[in-house]
Design an enzyme around this catalytic site. Structure first.
Site, PDB file in Angstrom:
ATOM      1  N   ASP A 211       0.818  -1.218   0.000  1.00  0.00           N
ATOM      2  CA  ASP A 211       0.000   0.000   0.000  1.00  0.00           C
ATOM      3  C   ASP A 211       0.850   1.266   0.000  1.00  0.00           C
ATOM      4  O   ASP A 211       0.312   2.370  -0.102  1.00  0.00           O
ATOM      5  CB  ASP A 211      -0.919  -0.019   1.236  1.00  0.00           C
ATOM      6  CG  ASP A 211      -1.941   1.100   1.235  1.00  0.00           C
ATOM      7  OD1 ASP A 211      -2.522   1.384   0.179  1.00  0.00           O
ATOM      8  OD2 ASP A 211      -2.174   1.701   2.307  1.00  0.00           O
ATOM      9  N   SER A 235      -6.924   5.385   0.211  1.00  0.00           N
ATOM     10  CA  SER A 235      -7.231   4.082  -0.375  1.00  0.00           C
ATOM     11  C   SER A 235      -8.698   3.740  -0.130  1.00  0.00           C
ATOM     12  O   SER A 235      -9.210   3.924   0.974  1.00  0.00           O
ATOM     13  CB  SER A 235      -6.339   2.998   0.237  1.00  0.00           C
ATOM     14  OG  SER A 235      -4.978   3.302   0.064  1.00  0.00           O
ATOM     15  N   GLN A 285      -5.572  -1.579  -6.688  1.00  0.00           N
ATOM     16  CA  GLN A 285      -6.149  -0.689  -5.694  1.00  0.00           C
ATOM     17  C   GLN A 285      -6.863   0.469  -6.382  1.00  0.00           C
ATOM     18  O   GLN A 285      -6.406   0.961  -7.412  1.00  0.00           O
ATOM     19  CB  GLN A 285      -5.059  -0.123  -4.779  1.00  0.00           C
ATOM     20  CG  GLN A 285      -5.566   0.797  -3.670  1.00  0.00           C
ATOM     21  CD  GLN A 285      -4.436   1.299  -2.800  1.00  0.00           C
ATOM     22  OE1 GLN A 285      -3.916   2.393  -3.009  1.00  0.00           O
ATOM     23  NE2 GLN A 285      -4.041   0.509  -1.808  1.00  0.00           N
TER      24      GLN A 285
END
Length: 294
Positions: A211, A235, A285
């Site tokens: 991430d 996110s 993502q």
């Protein structure tokens, strides 16, 4: 310690291991903490990694995680403990599926489904590695890059750095105008110390790392940067597939790009390759991206 006093190397890795070492509060429940110094909200890779720890501890250790899919639904408070509740969806002959929910103040901040598989043999192929990418020793270290922009440090100059991150191109935290547009963002990463041999722990560490830079590839397409004069983001969801065995404390190349951005959202995808060219994982993502003033 790094030259600026920020924990790095094995000391920072040991702190990360403490963050990932959840406390059991029941057969299917756990409690996690955030680092004592960090951003104003819980880092997404942390809560995803902790959720995978929780789910993995309820599965036969002979079964290894091969995929996870999660949604970030609320900002987490780093000053508060995070409760993890795991649901056993199914234990089959070859696969185990778990659902883990992260809660603060009795409200979910993140939920994830993860699937685990016993080792099997089968077809094996992969796409080629990106060509002509310099190795990790041929690109600047994070300390070298940060030294050029001390005014951009902020909280990132104070928090531990358990991951050695080396950008092949310009990162998204440089000042506006200093980043040329690039359709790819490529970053070398590794845990900046040694991890125990537990495969689940390496998967959780890779989840934590996945991430860090992925959403930045959306900005890279436009030569945009994070912060004043650029973009703020968060996110929204995260998916990760594990393809082959690996060690998160060995170098891997994170090759990221963005196929689409619209509606104040950007989609990013990435592949992870070991230094010898094995494709070990893939990530996707979507994030919320909004422009901000100077």
């Amino acid at each position: 310690m790094s030259v600026d006093g920020t924990p790095s190397g094995q000391a920072a890795v040991d702190q990360l291991l403490e963050v990932l070492d959840l406390t059991s509060t029941g057969e299917m429940t756990f409690r996690g903490m955030s680092p004592p110094v960090g951003p104003q909200r819980v880092y997404g890779g942390q809560v995803a990694g902790q959720a995978l720890v929780a789910a993995g501890r309820t599965v036969d250790p002979e079964r290894f995680v091969h995929s996870l899919h999660g949604y970030f639904v609320r900002a987490g408070d780093p000053a508060e403990p995070i409760a993890y509740e795991v649901e056993n969806i199914r234990d089959g002959r070859s696969f185990s599926v778990r659902r883990a929910v992260a809660l603060q103040h009795d409200k979910p901040i993140f939920f994830m489904s993860a699937s685990f598989q016993r080792r099997e043999e089968g077809l094996d192929h992969q796409a080629p590695t990106p060509p002509d990418v310099p190795g990790p020793d041929d690109v600047p270290t994070m300390t070298e890059r940060l030294s050029r922009y001390p005014e951009r440090l902020g909280i990132w100059g104070q928090i531990p750095r358990p991951i050695d991150v080396r950008y092949v191109g310009e990162p998204g935290w440089v000042p506006p105008g200093d980043r040329p547009a690039d359709p790819h963002q490529r970053v070398w990463m590794r845990l900046d110390g040694k991890l125990p041999d537990d495969p689940l722990l390496h998967a959780c560490a890779l989840t934590y790392a996945s991430d860090l830079t992925l959403l930045d590839s959306v900005l890279s397409v436009h030569g945009e940067v994070w912060g004043p004069g650029g973009v703020v983001g968060a996110s929204l969801d995260h998916a990760l597939w594990f393809h082959r065995p690996f060690r998160a404390d060995d170098w891997f190349l994170y090759d990221c790009w963005s196929p689409s951005a619209s509606g104040a959202r950007g989609l990013a995808t990435g592949r992870m390759f070991t230094a010898d060219g094995r494709h070990i994982a893939s990530a996707v993502q979507e994030g919320l991206l909004r422009r901000v003033g100077e």
